[in-house]
Design a protein around this motif. Structure first.
Motif, PDB file in Angstrom:
ATOM      1  N   GLY A  59       0.777  -1.232   0.000  1.00 40.98           N
ATOM      2  CA  GLY A  59       0.000   0.000   0.000  1.00 40.98           C
ATOM      3  C   GLY A  59       0.808   1.282   0.000  1.00 40.98           C
ATOM      4  N   ARG A  60       2.117   1.176  -0.006  1.00 40.70           N
ATOM      5  CA  ARG A  60       2.991   2.355  -0.001  1.00 40.70           C
ATOM      6  C   ARG A  60       3.699   2.476  -1.343  1.00 40.70           C
ATOM      7  NH1 ARG A  60       1.332   5.122   4.380  1.00 40.70           N
ATOM      8  NH2 ARG A  60       1.342   3.792   6.204  1.00 40.70           N
ATOM      9  N   GLU A  61       3.763   3.692  -1.849  1.00 40.24           N
ATOM     10  CA  GLU A  61       4.394   3.920  -3.150  1.00 40.24           C
ATOM     11  C   GLU A  61       5.907   4.063  -2.998  1.00 40.24           C
ATOM     12  OE1 GLU A  61       2.784   6.427  -6.695  1.00 40.24           O
ATOM     13  OE2 GLU A  61       3.973   7.766  -5.428  1.00 40.24           O
ATOM     14  N   ILE A  62       6.643   3.450  -3.924  1.00 38.06           N
ATOM     15  CA  ILE A  62       8.086   3.662  -4.006  1.00 38.06           C
ATOM     16  C   ILE A  62       8.402   4.149  -5.417  1.00 38.06           C
ATOM     17  CG2 ILE A  62       8.714   2.035  -2.178  1.00 38.06           C
ATOM     18  CD1 ILE A  62       9.520   0.031  -4.345  1.00 38.06           C
ATOM     19  N   ILE A  63       9.456   4.963  -5.515  1.00 41.97           N
ATOM     20  CA  ILE A  63       9.807   5.618  -6.776  1.00 41.97           C
ATOM     21  C   ILE A  63      11.285   5.416  -7.062  1.00 41.97           C
ATOM     22  CG2 ILE A  63       9.876   7.833  -7.990  1.00 41.97           C
ATOM     23  CD1 ILE A  63       7.774   8.746  -5.788  1.00 41.97           C
ATOM     24  N   TYR A  64      11.589   5.037  -8.301  1.00 35.55           N
ATOM     25  CA  TYR A  64      12.974   4.932  -8.780  1.00 35.55           C
ATOM     26  C   TYR A  64      13.151   6.045  -9.800  1.00 35.55           C
ATOM     27  CZ  TYR A  64      17.231   2.871 -10.768  1.00 35.55           C
ATOM     28  OH  TYR A  64      18.517   2.647 -11.207  1.00 35.55           O
ATOM     29  N   GLN A  65      14.026   6.985  -9.506  1.00 35.90           N
ATOM     30  CA  GLN A  65      14.165   8.206 -10.291  1.00 35.90           C
ATOM     31  C   GLN A  65      15.019   8.042 -11.542  1.00 35.90           C
ATOM     32  OE1 GLN A  65      12.527  10.975  -9.847  1.00 35.90           O
ATOM     33  NE2 GLN A  65      11.631  10.545  -7.858  1.00 35.90           N
ATOM     34  N   LYS A  66      14.646   7.124 -12.392  1.00 44.48           N
ATOM     35  CA  LYS A  66      15.302   6.979 -13.694  1.00 44.48           C
ATOM     36  C   LYS A  66      14.238   6.849 -14.764  1.00 44.48           C
ATOM     37  CE  LYS A  66      19.948   5.467 -13.031  1.00 44.48           C
ATOM     38  NZ  LYS A  66      21.003   4.659 -13.564  1.00 44.48           N
TER      39      LYS A  66
END
Length: 88
Positions: A59-66
């Motif tokens: 339920g938690r968003e994770i982001i990879y900045q590429k």
């Protein structure tokens, strides 16, 4: 001996977290969050605007900045390095 590739992702709270990469393609990156029995698989897919990869873990968003173009360039470079080795 192969080493597991690790990448840093950002949580929705802004914290950085290191995760293990299980597979990497331009259209999706599969990662393993956590270790041992408490680890969770997560698929990161390109965001709507193509600026990053996003996924959800419990339920938690994770982001990879590429961007997908950057990942494709990495994959192409890895492939050309592997392809240039002489056969044994």
């Amino acid at each position: 001996m192969t080493t597991t590739e690790k990448i840093k992702v950002q949580t929705e709270a802004g914290q950085m977290m290191e995760v293990a990469v299980l597979s990497k393609r331009a259209n999706a990156i599969e990662v393993l969050v956590g270790e041992g029995t408490h680890s969770v698989k997560c698929e990161l897919t390109p965001s709507r605007n193509g600026a990053a990869y996003v996924g959800n873990v419990m339920g938690r968003e994770i982001i990879y900045q590429k961007k997908p173009e950057e990942i494709q360039a990495e994959l192409d470079a890895q492939h050309s390095i592997r392809g240039s080795r002489p056969n044994r």
